[in-house]
Write a protein that holds these residues in place. Structure first.
Motif, PDB file in Angstrom:
ATOM      1  N   ASN A  35      67.749  35.274  80.928  1.00  0.00           N
ATOM      2  CA  ASN A  35      67.801  34.807  79.549  1.00  0.00           C
ATOM      3  C   ASN A  35      66.361  34.588  79.103  1.00  0.00           C
ATOM      4  OD1 ASN A  35      70.827  34.274  79.176  1.00  0.00           O
ATOM      5  ND2 ASN A  35      70.348  33.337  81.151  1.00  0.00           N
ATOM      6  N   ARG A  36      65.882  35.489  78.272  1.00  0.00           N
ATOM      7  CA  ARG A  36      64.478  35.468  77.862  1.00  0.00           C
ATOM      8  C   ARG A  36      64.321  34.830  76.486  1.00  0.00           C
ATOM      9  NH1 ARG A  36      63.288  41.693  79.787  1.00  0.00           N
ATOM     10  NH2 ARG A  36      63.274  41.229  82.017  1.00  0.00           N
ATOM     11  N   ARG A  44      64.607  33.134  69.891  1.00  0.00           N
ATOM     12  CA  ARG A  44      65.973  33.538  70.200  1.00  0.00           C
ATOM     13  C   ARG A  44      66.075  33.816  71.700  1.00  0.00           C
ATOM     14  NH1 ARG A  44      63.154  37.073  67.874  1.00  0.00           N
ATOM     15  NH2 ARG A  44      62.829  39.168  68.642  1.00  0.00           N
ATOM     16  N   VAL A  45      67.293  33.741  72.212  1.00  0.00           N
ATOM     17  CA  VAL A  45      67.543  34.045  73.615  1.00  0.00           C
ATOM     18  C   VAL A  45      68.068  35.469  73.684  1.00  0.00           C
ATOM     19  CG1 VAL A  45      68.888  33.453  75.671  1.00  0.00           C
ATOM     20  CG2 VAL A  45      68.080  31.633  74.151  1.00  0.00           C
ATOM     21  N   GLN A  62      57.025  36.210  74.559  1.00  0.00           N
ATOM     22  CA  GLN A  62      58.070  35.643  75.398  1.00  0.00           C
ATOM     23  C   GLN A  62      57.570  34.321  75.966  1.00  0.00           C
ATOM     24  OE1 GLN A  62      60.184  38.302  78.108  1.00  0.00           O
ATOM     25  NE2 GLN A  62      59.913  36.787  79.725  1.00  0.00           N
ATOM     26  N   ALA A  63      58.400  33.271  75.826  1.00  0.00           N
ATOM     27  CA  ALA A  63      58.014  31.932  76.277  1.00  0.00           C
ATOM     28  C   ALA A  63      58.749  31.512  77.539  1.00  0.00           C
ATOM     29  CB  ALA A  63      58.269  30.914  75.169  1.00  0.00           C
ATOM     30  N   MET A 122      64.593  25.360  76.356  1.00  0.00           N
ATOM     31  CA  MET A 122      63.289  25.846  75.894  1.00  0.00           C
ATOM     32  C   MET A 122      63.359  26.199  74.412  1.00  0.00           C
ATOM     33  SD  MET A 122      60.115  26.632  76.266  1.00  0.00           S
ATOM     34  CE  MET A 122      59.665  26.824  77.985  1.00  0.00           C
ATOM     35  N   GLN A 123      64.440  26.842  74.005  1.00  0.00           N
ATOM     36  CA  GLN A 123      64.604  27.215  72.603  1.00  0.00           C
ATOM     37  C   GLN A 123      64.615  25.958  71.723  1.00  0.00           C
ATOM     38  OE1 GLN A 123      68.297  29.216  71.636  1.00  0.00           O
ATOM     39  NE2 GLN A 123      67.299  30.375  70.014  1.00  0.00           N
TER      40      GLN A 123
END
Length: 76
Positions: free
Chosen positions: A40-41, A28-29, A3-4, A16-17
């Motif tokens: 929203n990861r 992916r979100v 996870q970013a 970020m994506q």
């Protein structure tokens, strides 16, 4: 899986994506509700080799992006 980031604002997650995509990293979100808040990861993976995880993690850190490993396959 890695996870970013985790963002309340979807547009921040999408930024970020896009940043990851510009580095050639597919992500992916994923939306997750924690209590009354939707996060929203930014997720990447799954990766089959720990060496892949280490290489991507190092590359992201060089670009000021800290990531966490969120899941590991059993037996690894």
């Amino acid at each position: 899986m890695m996870q970013a980031g985790s963002f309340k604002n979807l547009s921040d997650a999408e930024k970020m994506q896009t940043n990851l995509a510009s580095m050639g990293i597919e992500s992916r979100v994923e939306r997750a509700k924690v209590g009354d808040v939707v996060w929203n990861r930014i997720k990447m993976g799954p990766y089959t080799q720990m060496s892949s995880v280490s290489a991507i993690r190092a590359r992201l850190r060089q670009n000021g992006i800290d990531v966490i490993v969120t899941e590991m396959a059993s037996g690894r």
